[in-house]
Design a protein around this motif. Structure first.
Motif, PDB file in Angstrom:
ATOM      1  N   GLY A 188       0.696  -1.186   0.088  1.00 59.97           N
ATOM      2  CA  GLY A 188      -0.033   0.060  -0.010  1.00 59.97           C
ATOM      3  C   GLY A 188       0.864   1.191  -0.053  1.00 59.97           C
ATOM      4  N   GLN A 189       1.944   1.316   0.702  1.00 56.58           N
ATOM      5  CA  GLN A 189       2.901   2.712   0.818  1.00 56.58           C
ATOM      6  C   GLN A 189       3.578   2.599  -0.508  1.00 56.58           C
ATOM      7  OE1 GLN A 189       3.781   4.645   3.310  1.00 56.58           O
ATOM      8  NE2 GLN A 189       1.859   4.076   4.239  1.00 56.58           N
ATOM      9  N   ALA A 190       3.691   1.632  -1.163  1.00 59.88           N
ATOM     10  CA  ALA A 190       4.347   1.735  -2.523  1.00 59.88           C
ATOM     11  C   ALA A 190       3.467   2.286  -3.524  1.00 59.88           C
ATOM     12  CB  ALA A 190       4.996   0.461  -2.998  1.00 59.88           C
ATOM     13  N   LYS A 191       2.384   1.737  -3.467  1.00 60.04           N
ATOM     14  CA  LYS A 191       1.358   2.447  -4.492  1.00 60.04           C
ATOM     15  C   LYS A 191       1.089   4.227  -4.339  1.00 60.04           C
ATOM     16  CE  LYS A 191      -1.725  -1.876  -5.278  1.00 60.04           C
ATOM     17  NZ  LYS A 191      -2.891  -2.562  -5.069  1.00 60.04           N
ATOM     18  N   GLN A 192       1.330   4.387  -3.004  1.00 53.90           N
ATOM     19  CA  GLN A 192       1.040   5.902  -2.586  1.00 53.90           C
ATOM     20  C   GLN A 192       2.445   6.689  -3.024  1.00 53.90           C
ATOM     21  OE1 GLN A 192      -0.295   5.361   1.522  1.00 53.90           O
ATOM     22  NE2 GLN A 192      -1.470   7.100   1.012  1.00 53.90           N
ATOM     23  N   GLY A 193       3.330   5.910  -3.542  1.00 51.70           N
ATOM     24  CA  GLY A 193       4.572   6.550  -4.110  1.00 51.70           C
ATOM     25  C   GLY A 193       5.634   6.512  -3.227  1.00 51.70           C
ATOM     26  N   ALA A 194       5.840   5.766  -1.953  1.00 50.12           N
ATOM     27  CA  ALA A 194       6.906   5.486  -1.392  1.00 50.12           C
ATOM     28  C   ALA A 194       8.084   5.067  -2.179  1.00 50.12           C
ATOM     29  CB  ALA A 194       6.405   4.563  -0.120  1.00 50.12           C
ATOM     30  N   ILE A 195       9.376   5.369  -1.906  1.00 52.05           N
ATOM     31  CA  ILE A 195      10.618   4.374  -2.301  1.00 52.05           C
ATOM     32  C   ILE A 195      10.674   3.514  -1.219  1.00 52.05           C
ATOM     33  CG2 ILE A 195      13.072   4.797  -2.872  1.00 52.05           C
ATOM     34  CD1 ILE A 195      12.608   7.665  -3.811  1.00 52.05           C
ATOM     35  N   VAL A 196      10.830   2.124  -1.665  1.00 54.02           N
ATOM     36  CA  VAL A 196      11.239   1.059  -0.885  1.00 54.02           C
ATOM     37  C   VAL A 196      12.520   0.542  -0.909  1.00 54.02           C
ATOM     38  CG1 VAL A 196      10.459  -1.170  -0.448  1.00 54.02           C
ATOM     39  CG2 VAL A 196       8.680   0.409  -1.085  1.00 54.02           C
ATOM     40  N   ILE A 197      13.345   0.542   0.107  1.00 56.32           N
ATOM     41  CA  ILE A 197      14.536   0.234   0.033  1.00 56.32           C
ATOM     42  C   ILE A 197      14.763  -1.277   0.934  1.00 56.32           C
ATOM     43  CG2 ILE A 197      16.898   0.693   1.042  1.00 56.32           C
ATOM     44  CD1 ILE A 197      16.136   3.659   0.730  1.00 56.32           C
ATOM     45  N   GLY A 198      14.716  -2.420   0.287  1.00 53.03           N
ATOM     46  CA  GLY A 198      15.151  -3.852   1.195  1.00 53.03           C
ATOM     47  C   GLY A 198      16.641  -3.799   1.272  1.00 53.03           C
ATOM     48  N   VAL A 199      16.693  -4.038   2.743  1.00 52.59           N
ATOM     49  CA  VAL A 199      18.113  -4.230   3.028  1.00 52.59           C
ATOM     50  C   VAL A 199      18.455  -5.836   3.517  1.00 52.59           C
ATOM     51  CG1 VAL A 199      19.621  -3.782   4.665  1.00 52.59           C
ATOM     52  CG2 VAL A 199      18.166  -1.878   4.075  1.00 52.59           C
ATOM     53  N   CYS A 200      19.659  -6.461   2.846  1.00 54.69           N
ATOM     54  CA  CYS A 200      19.734  -7.734   2.951  1.00 54.69           C
ATOM     55  C   CYS A 200      18.564  -8.614   2.618  1.00 54.69           C
ATOM     56  CB  CYS A 200      20.301  -7.694   4.516  1.00 54.69           C
ATOM     57  SG  CYS A 200      20.986  -9.407   5.184  1.00 54.69           S
ATOM     58  N   SER A 201      18.216  -9.661   3.629  1.00 59.80           N
ATOM     59  CA  SER A 201      17.067 -10.587   3.151  1.00 59.80           C
ATOM     60  C   SER A 201      15.576  -9.667   3.401  1.00 59.80           C
ATOM     61  CB  SER A 201      17.164 -11.695   4.209  1.00 59.80           C
ATOM     62  OG  SER A 201      18.365 -12.495   3.987  1.00 59.80           O
ATOM     63  N   GLY A 202      15.765  -8.424   3.522  1.00 60.97           N
ATOM     64  CA  GLY A 202      14.359  -7.531   3.449  1.00 60.97           C
ATOM     65  C   GLY A 202      14.246  -7.630   2.086  1.00 60.97           C
ATOM     66  N   VAL A 203      15.061  -7.750   1.136  1.00 62.17           N
ATOM     67  CA  VAL A 203      14.493  -7.835  -0.287  1.00 62.17           C
ATOM     68  C   VAL A 203      13.422  -9.114  -0.316  1.00 62.17           C
ATOM     69  CG1 VAL A 203      15.616  -8.296  -2.498  1.00 62.17           C
ATOM     70  CG2 VAL A 203      16.792  -7.038  -0.888  1.00 62.17           C
ATOM     71  N   ARG A 204      13.806 -10.093   0.400  1.00 58.38           N
ATOM     72  CA  ARG A 204      12.710 -11.311   0.216  1.00 58.38           C
ATOM     73  C   ARG A 204      11.253 -10.713   0.604  1.00 58.38           C
ATOM     74  NH1 ARG A 204      15.316 -16.759   1.427  1.00 58.38           N
ATOM     75  NH2 ARG A 204      13.094 -17.461   1.661  1.00 58.38           N
ATOM     76  N   VAL A 205      11.399  -9.807   1.676  1.00 57.71           N
ATOM     77  CA  VAL A 205       9.966  -9.199   2.082  1.00 57.71           C
ATOM     78  C   VAL A 205       9.521  -8.275   1.151  1.00 57.71           C
ATOM     79  CG1 VAL A 205       8.978  -7.789   3.910  1.00 57.71           C
ATOM     80  CG2 VAL A 205      10.797  -9.374   4.310  1.00 57.71           C
ATOM     81  N   VAL A 206      10.347  -7.592   0.350  1.00 59.44           N
ATOM     82  CA  VAL A 206       9.994  -6.654  -0.689  1.00 59.44           C
ATOM     83  C   VAL A 206       9.408  -7.412  -1.874  1.00 59.44           C
ATOM     84  CG1 VAL A 206      10.797  -5.131  -2.323  1.00 59.44           C
ATOM     85  CG2 VAL A 206      11.516  -5.001  -0.215  1.00 59.44           C
ATOM     86  N   GLY A 207       9.978  -8.741  -2.230  1.00 60.63           N
ATOM     87  CA  GLY A 207       9.567  -9.682  -3.339  1.00 60.63           C
ATOM     88  C   GLY A 207       8.233 -10.158  -2.993  1.00 60.63           C
ATOM     89  N   GLN A 208       7.886 -10.636  -1.499  1.00 60.78           N
ATOM     90  CA  GLN A 208       6.682 -11.285  -1.038  1.00 60.78           C
ATOM     91  C   GLN A 208       5.622 -10.160  -1.482  1.00 60.78           C
ATOM     92  OE1 GLN A 208       5.994 -14.003  -0.211  1.00 60.78           O
ATOM     93  NE2 GLN A 208       7.766 -15.066   0.648  1.00 60.78           N
ATOM     94  N   ALA A 209       5.817  -8.859  -1.489  1.00 60.54           N
ATOM     95  CA  ALA A 209       4.906  -7.755  -1.434  1.00 60.54           C
ATOM     96  C   ALA A 209       4.710  -7.486  -2.953  1.00 60.54           C
ATOM     97  CB  ALA A 209       5.468  -6.471  -0.784  1.00 60.54           C
ATOM     98  N   GLY A 210       5.426  -8.278  -4.035  1.00 60.96           N
ATOM     99  CA  GLY A 210       5.216  -8.105  -5.360  1.00 60.96           C
ATOM    100  C   GLY A 210       5.964  -7.136  -5.980  1.00 60.96           C
ATOM    101  N   LEU A 211       6.791  -6.432  -5.305  1.00 61.42           N
ATOM    102  CA  LEU A 211       7.700  -5.192  -5.772  1.00 61.42           C
ATOM    103  C   LEU A 211       8.779  -5.415  -6.463  1.00 61.42           C
ATOM    104  CD1 LEU A 211       6.938  -3.118  -2.591  1.00 61.42           C
ATOM    105  CD2 LEU A 211       5.559  -3.141  -4.593  1.00 61.42           C
TER     106      LEU A 211
END
Length: 370
Positions: free
Chosen positions: A144-167
């Motif tokens: 939801g935050q990404a749809k509102q225009g937030a820049i998303v920064i996945g750190v380390c295995s946080g990239v997996r969380v980003v992937g789970q969100a479809g980003l």
């Protein structure tokens, strides 16, 4: 226990495919100061604020388990830089469990309240590694935050969380070496080797734990300018924060696979250490040292203070309890800059557990040393 060990062995065997994946991946970076500077500037340009107002940065956490350095280091440096309003956000307010050292903080705001306070959303969302990486509340809020225009920064295995969100879909990315085969399963993705951080259309990703240092400094430079980032880098003992990274140095071979299996099984883990903490303590040095010692597989660390909870330099409240004076203390020096503290910690790990154990910790943290 034996089922767990066999499962870990299967993961280790599968991970050997990382070598061939890296060999066949498109090469997007090569050695050279000019090229590295070009890549760094492109990343900083991609992270520049989209509005003139003071940016809002949310550092996302999962209450049940969030990686310590991934969370504490960006939060501490951004608060110290004072270039944005920074808030730790989690599905539930209050306590967040940090791993691997088993420390806890009490300073999270819940996502619902954050949305009420900031209906327009955050400008940036920093996503540390979490366990599990597919919590529905986390992924829904991040999406939801990404749809509102937030820049998303996945750190380390946080990239997996980003992937789970479809980003990650359809984007260029990097990530912790261990996650690479998993991340490549997302549709249309392209892995970028030899870079510590990568940005593609509003989503930035990094390599392993230690990449939290350069990516946060790059974000500070994007918002507050080079001089601000340079001053903070000197304070923590960093000379440069460019994207250059030797990806080929990290991964599993036969010796490392055995070390990985033994560390994750950790059936001998028995040393209970404490780290003495006090108000105003440096979050960055604490995170790097405690993280490294815990990743040896031999040590469990708790925070100790005769007065109970303490407020770290960044303002986060760390849960602490009185501890037996006879318990082993985690060695920390207030005279060392945080990155120098990490280097000393790695030397101490080698002295106590051997060079192979130190080298494995450096693999987990994806840290090449200096």
């Amino acid at each position: 226990m034996f089922r767990s060990i066999w499962a870990i062995m299967a993961v280790c065997i599968a991970a050997f495919s990382l070598t061939s994946i890296a060999a066949n991946a498109p090469v997007s970076a090569r050695a050279g100061d000019a090229f590295s500077q070009q890549q760094k500037q492109a990343f900083i340009d991609a992270l520049k604020p989209r509005q003139e107002d003071r940016p809002l940065i949310a550092i996302l956490a999962l209450n049940e388990g969030t990686e310590m350095t991934d969370l504490l280091l960006p939060h501490a440096l951004l608060k110290r830089a004072d270039v944005a309003d920074v808030q730790l956000v989690a599905p539930h307010s209050g306590r967040v469990n940090l791993y691997p050292p088993a420390l806890q903080i009490e300073s999270a705001q819940d996502t619902h309240r954050y949305d009420q306070d900031h209906p327009g959303g955050a400008d940036y969302i920093i996503v540390p590694a979490m366990e599990p990486d597919n919590d529905p509340a986390v992924t829904a809020w991040l999406r939801g935050q990404a749809k509102q225009g937030a820049i998303v920064i996945g750190v380390c295995s946080g990239v997996r969380v980003v992937g789970q969100a479809g980003l990650l879909d359809g984007r260029r990315f990097t990530g912790h070496w261990y996650d690479r085969s998993t991340l490549l399963e997302y549709p249309g993705v392209t892995y970028v080797p030899q870079q510590r951080y990568v940005a593609d259309r509003g989503v930035a990703t990094t390599t392993g734990i230690s990449a939290s240092v350069p990516v946060t400094l790059a974000l500070i430079e994007a918002i507050g300018g080079q001089e601000k980032a340079q001053a903070l880098a000197a304070e923590i003992g960093v000379e440069s924060w460019g994207p250059e990274h030797d990806s080929d140095r990290f991964g599993l071979n036969s010796g490392r696979a055995w070390s990985y299996m033994m560390n994750k099984a950790a059936f001998w883990r028995g040393e209970e250490w404490v780290v003495d903490v006090k108000d105003g303590m440096d979050d960055v040095a604490l995170a790097l040292a405690a993280d490294a010692w815990s990743r040896t597989g031999h040590v469990s660390i708790q925070a100790a203070s005769p007065a109970g909870p303490v407020t770290l330099r960044s303002g986060l409240v760390l849960v602490a309890r009185p501890a037996d004076k006879a318990m082993h203390r985690l060695p920390l020096s207030s005279e060392l800059k945080p990155m120098n503290q990490l280097d000393r910690t790695l030397s101490q790990i080698a002295e106590r557990y051997g060079a192979k154990q130190r080298d494995w910790v450096m693999q987990e943290m994806e840290y090449a040393g200096r």
